[in-house]
Design an enzyme around this catalytic site. Structure first.
Site, PDB file in Angstrom:
ATOM      1  N   ASN A   9     112.204  56.706  45.549  1.00 39.26           N
ATOM      2  CA  ASN A   9     111.084  57.457  44.968  1.00 39.26           C
ATOM      3  C   ASN A   9     110.097  56.434  44.403  1.00 39.26           C
ATOM      4  OD1 ASN A   9     109.353  59.071  43.526  1.00 39.26           O
ATOM      5  ND2 ASN A   9     110.866  59.684  41.971  1.00 39.26           N
ATOM      6  N   TRP A  10     108.991  56.246  45.110  1.00 36.53           N
ATOM      7  CA  TRP A  10     108.047  55.210  44.697  1.00 36.53           C
ATOM      8  C   TRP A  10     107.123  55.656  43.566  1.00 36.53           C
ATOM      9  CZ3 TRP A  10     106.379  53.144  50.209  1.00 36.53           C
ATOM     10  CH2 TRP A  10     107.449  52.404  50.736  1.00 36.53           C
ATOM     11  N   LYS A  11     107.175  56.932  43.226  1.00 34.26           N
ATOM     12  CA  LYS A  11     106.322  57.451  42.136  1.00 34.26           C
ATOM     13  C   LYS A  11     104.867  57.052  42.379  1.00 34.26           C
ATOM     14  CE  LYS A  11     110.382  57.400  39.265  1.00 34.26           C
ATOM     15  NZ  LYS A  11     110.984  57.405  37.954  1.00 34.26           N
ATOM     16  N   HIS A  95     111.320  67.063  39.944  1.00 31.71           N
ATOM     17  CA  HIS A  95     111.631  65.783  39.296  1.00 31.71           C
ATOM     18  C   HIS A  95     111.333  65.914  37.803  1.00 31.71           C
ATOM     19  CE1 HIS A  95     111.390  61.612  38.057  1.00 31.71           C
ATOM     20  NE2 HIS A  95     112.111  61.326  39.115  1.00 31.71           N
ATOM     21  N   GLU A  97     109.924  64.051  35.767  1.00 31.34           N
ATOM     22  CA  GLU A  97     108.546  63.689  35.369  1.00 31.34           C
ATOM     23  C   GLU A  97     107.588  64.844  35.659  1.00 31.34           C
ATOM     24  OE1 GLU A  97     108.451  59.951  37.452  1.00 31.34           O
ATOM     25  OE2 GLU A  97     109.950  59.204  36.047  1.00 31.34           O
ATOM     26  N   GLU A 167     119.738  63.811  37.938  1.00 30.91           N
ATOM     27  CA  GLU A 167     119.047  62.688  37.310  1.00 30.91           C
ATOM     28  C   GLU A 167     118.953  62.925  35.802  1.00 30.91           C
ATOM     29  OE1 GLU A 167     116.424  60.414  40.255  1.00 30.91           O
ATOM     30  OE2 GLU A 167     115.221  62.066  39.507  1.00 30.91           O
ATOM     31  N   GLY A 173     114.381  55.267  34.465  1.00 26.14           N
ATOM     32  CA  GLY A 173     113.449  54.210  34.093  1.00 26.14           C
ATOM     33  C   GLY A 173     113.791  53.519  32.782  1.00 26.14           C
ATOM     34  N   SER A 213     118.054  54.737  36.985  1.00 30.20           N
ATOM     35  CA  SER A 213     118.284  53.300  36.840  1.00 30.20           C
ATOM     36  C   SER A 213     119.330  52.739  37.798  1.00 30.20           C
ATOM     37  CB  SER A 213     118.643  52.949  35.384  1.00 30.20           C
ATOM     38  OG  SER A 213     117.557  53.274  34.530  1.00 30.20           O
ATOM     39  N   GLY A 234     114.344  54.841  41.786  1.00 29.28           N
ATOM     40  CA  GLY A 234     112.937  54.652  41.443  1.00 29.28           C
ATOM     41  C   GLY A 234     112.589  53.175  41.415  1.00 29.28           C
ATOM     42  N   GLY A 235     112.603  52.579  40.224  1.00 30.78           N
ATOM     43  CA  GLY A 235     112.151  51.200  40.012  1.00 30.78           C
ATOM     44  C   GLY A 235     112.715  50.198  41.008  1.00 30.78           C
TER      45      GLY A 235
HETATM   46  P1  PGA Z   1     114.629  54.959  38.153  1.00 27.90           P
HETATM   47  O1  PGA Z   1     113.982  56.368  38.644  1.00 27.90           O
HETATM   48  O2  PGA Z   1     115.547  54.516  39.251  1.00 27.90           O
HETATM   49  O3  PGA Z   1     113.466  54.049  37.949  1.00 27.90           O
HETATM   50  O4  PGA Z   1     115.380  55.264  36.897  1.00 27.90           O
HETATM   51  C1  PGA Z   1     114.748  57.309  39.330  1.00 27.90           C
HETATM   52  C2  PGA Z   1     113.931  58.547  39.566  1.00 27.90           C
HETATM   53  O5  PGA Z   1     113.117  58.904  38.700  1.00 27.90           O
HETATM   54  O6  PGA Z   1     114.057  59.197  40.620  1.00 27.90           O
END
Ligand code: PGA
Length: 255
Positions: A9-11, A95, A97, A167, A173, A213, A234-235
């Site tokens: 997930n590149w956000k 998600h 966010e 999640e 994050g 994470s 994500g990251g």
């Molecule tokens: P993260 O994000 O790996 O940076 O914690 C995961 C996500 O939000 O899907």
């Protein structure tokens, strides 16, 4: 046995050029990981160019969200049909966010899930508790509510097509990964809830992936646990080298 799922997930990261460069690297490696499903979710602007690069490879494309309505006066929104037209087979829905920053509700998640399925997209339905909910003993009830509301009136046939992403909000994050035991507890619980849906049969067949994470250092241990069917990253998915190391986790650990 279903293939493990490794999703990126590149956000809100990467220009079209950066996304295309990454996709080229991934495509070049794709023949080395045919025993797993690899999905990337770039930002909307990069979907079509990345789809063009990935054509003919096994790497799958996802959008990070979609509109809850089919079409019409929804300025700024992108519909399920547009996402499919851009080359996506998957879409992230709900998600944390989206829920926390943009006020997405379980009701909207439900509309999106149904519309995605109707359009032929596979929804990756995201659920998870906040730190406060975990600390007050409400992890399972929170997740149960999100699953039940998010999948309300979705047919058993359709539920069998979806992916659930667990999640925990406190792990996204933050560098704090849930322990495999914490993740497994919730994954098994989600599969039990799904088993309770009429006509589903064994809810354990619905893939539940973990996000929060995940990185090169934690992937092997997470994937060693039955019940963790993959990860949403994500990251650590932003750099090709680190994502590739995650994709190449030790597959022997999953069986
Ligand atoms: P993260 O994000 O790996 O940076 O914690 C995961 C996500 O939000 O899907």
């Amino acid at each position: 046995m279903q293939k493990p799922i490794i999703a990126a997930n590149w956000k809100m990261h990467k220009t079209i050029e950066e996304a295309v460069d990454f996709a080229r690297e991934l495509k070049a490696e794709a023949s080395t990981f045919t025993d797993r499903t690899v999905i990337i979710a770039p930002p909307f602007t990069a979907l079509r160019p990345v789809a063009d690069i990935l054509r003919g490879s096994t790497v799958q494309l996802a959008a990070q969200t979609m509109a809850y309505a089919e079409s019409g006066a929804f300025t700024g929104e992108i519909s399920a049909a547009m996402i499919a037209d851009a080359g996506c087979s998957y879409v992230l829905i709900g998600h944390s966010e989206r829920r926390n920053l943009f006020g997405e509700t379980d009701g909207q998640v439900n509309k999106k899930v149904k519309l995605a399925l109707k359009t032929g997209l596979i929804p990756v339905v995201c659920v998870g508790e906040t730190l406060e909910q975990r600390e007050s003993g409400r992890t399972l009830s929170t997740v149960e509510g999100q699953i039940k509301e998010g999948l309300r009136n979705v047919s058993a046939d359709d539920i069998r097509k979806i992916i659930v992403a667990y999640e925990p909000v406190w792990a996204i994050g933050t560098g704090k990964t849930a322990t495999p035991e914490q993740a497994v507890e919730v994954h098994i619980f989600i599969k039990e809830i799904l088993s309770g849906y009429a006509g589903i049969g064994d809810g354990r067949t619905v893939p539940v992936i973990y996000g929060g994470s995940v990185n090169e250092g934690t992937i092997d241990e997470l994937m060693a646990h039955e019940g963790i069917n993959g990860v949403l990253v994500g990251g650590a998915s932003l750099k090709p080298a680190s994502f590739m190391n995650i994709v190449r986790f030790r597959s022997s650990a999953t069986v």
